[in-house]
Design an enzyme around this catalytic site. Structure first.
Site, short mmCIF file in Angstrom:
data_model
loop_
_atom_site.label_atom_id
_atom_site.label_comp_id
_atom_site.label_asym_id
_atom_site.label_seq_id
_atom_site.Cartn_x
_atom_site.Cartn_y
_atom_site.Cartn_z
N ILE A 137 -4.87 5.53 3.29
CA ILE A 137 -3.26 6.21 3.96
C ILE A 137 -2.77 4.57 3.45
O ILE A 137 -3.35 3.61 3.40
CB ILE A 137 -3.84 5.69 5.43
CG1 ILE A 137 -4.72 6.75 6.00
CG2 ILE A 137 -2.09 5.31 6.02
CD1 ILE A 137 -4.89 6.23 6.97
N PHE A 148 -11.22 18.32 -5.72
CA PHE A 148 -10.37 16.72 -4.59
C PHE A 148 -10.37 17.81 -3.26
O PHE A 148 -9.02 17.49 -3.10
CB PHE A 148 -8.56 16.54 -5.56
CG PHE A 148 -8.34 15.28 -5.43
CD1 PHE A 148 -9.11 14.20 -5.66
CD2 PHE A 148 -7.06 15.29 -4.60
CE1 PHE A 148 -8.88 13.08 -6.15
CE2 PHE A 148 -6.89 13.98 -3.80
CZ PHE A 148 -7.05 13.08 -4.96
N VAL A 159 -12.73 4.77 -3.68
CA VAL A 159 -13.08 4.50 -5.98
C VAL A 159 -14.28 4.48 -5.89
O VAL A 159 -14.24 5.06 -7.27
CB VAL A 159 -12.79 3.14 -5.75
CG1 VAL A 159 -12.98 2.68 -7.85
CG2 VAL A 159 -10.94 3.22 -5.89
N HIS A 219 -2.07 -2.02 -2.99
CA HIS A 219 -3.67 -1.52 -3.77
C HIS A 219 -4.01 0.48 -3.04
O HIS A 219 -4.54 0.65 -3.70
CB HIS A 219 -4.28 -2.10 -2.09
CG HIS A 219 -5.74 -1.61 -2.26
ND1 HIS A 219 -7.07 -2.03 -2.67
CD2 HIS A 219 -6.31 -0.95 -1.11
CE1 HIS A 219 -7.99 -1.82 -2.95
NE2 HIS A 219 -7.88 -0.83 -1.25
#
Length: 164
Positions: free
Chosen positions: A92, A123, A64, A98
């Site tokens: 993972i 990315f 994030v 989440h």
């Protein structure tokens, strides 16, 4: 499923201009460190092969935080700006939602950076269900996503330079 065999990405005979004056910034996460270290190794190997002039590595706590670090580096760098950024992470899936929030957040952040900055952000974040799937993407049956991210960065730098 995406398969590198269906792509010409690894065909590097054309489309990559000289890179001695290029600066590529890798932003990597601390989570899943062994996988990230291998992604970084693959990236750096390709960038060195093509004689990229400068490689900078930044480390952030998690996926994030990648877009924030890239934006801050872009805004606070004095002198020549980076030619490209590569986001390296591995998320993972666990037992909670989440995973979806993190994947969505980092994907949206990288997309925004590609629209905001004049340097591409690649990315290189693995979003996988298992550790085994991650291993398959760092030199296993699905290729090496770190190497692929570096090749993508080189091709995007070359594309940008060719249309100036």
């Amino acid at each position: 499923m995406a398969d590198i065999a269906n792509s010409k990405l690894l065909h590097t005979g054309t489309g990559i201009l000289p890179m001695e004056d290029a600066c590529v910034v890798l932003v990597k996460t601390e989570w899943n460190a062994a996988i990230i270290d291998e992604l970084e190794r693959g990236c750096v190997s390709v960038l060195e092969k093509y004689k990229v002039g400068s490689i900078v590595v930044l480390t952030v706590p998690g996926a994030v935080e990648i877009p924030f670090a890239i934006r801050q580096f872009w805004e606070r760098t004095t002198g020549p700006k980076p030619s490209a950024f590569i986001a390296l992470g591995c998320v993972i899936k666990g037992d909670t939602p989440h995973f979806e929030y993190v994947c969505s957040s980092v994907t949206d952040g990288v997309t925004q950076l590609n629209l905001l900055l004049s340097a591409p952000t690649i990315f290189g974040v693995l979003t996988v269900n298992t550790d085994e799937q991650a291993q398959e993407r760092i030199g296993g049956k699905h290729g090496h996503k770190g190497e692929e991210a570096a090749i993508t960065a080189l091709k995007m730098i070359s594309l940008q330079r060719s249309i100036k």
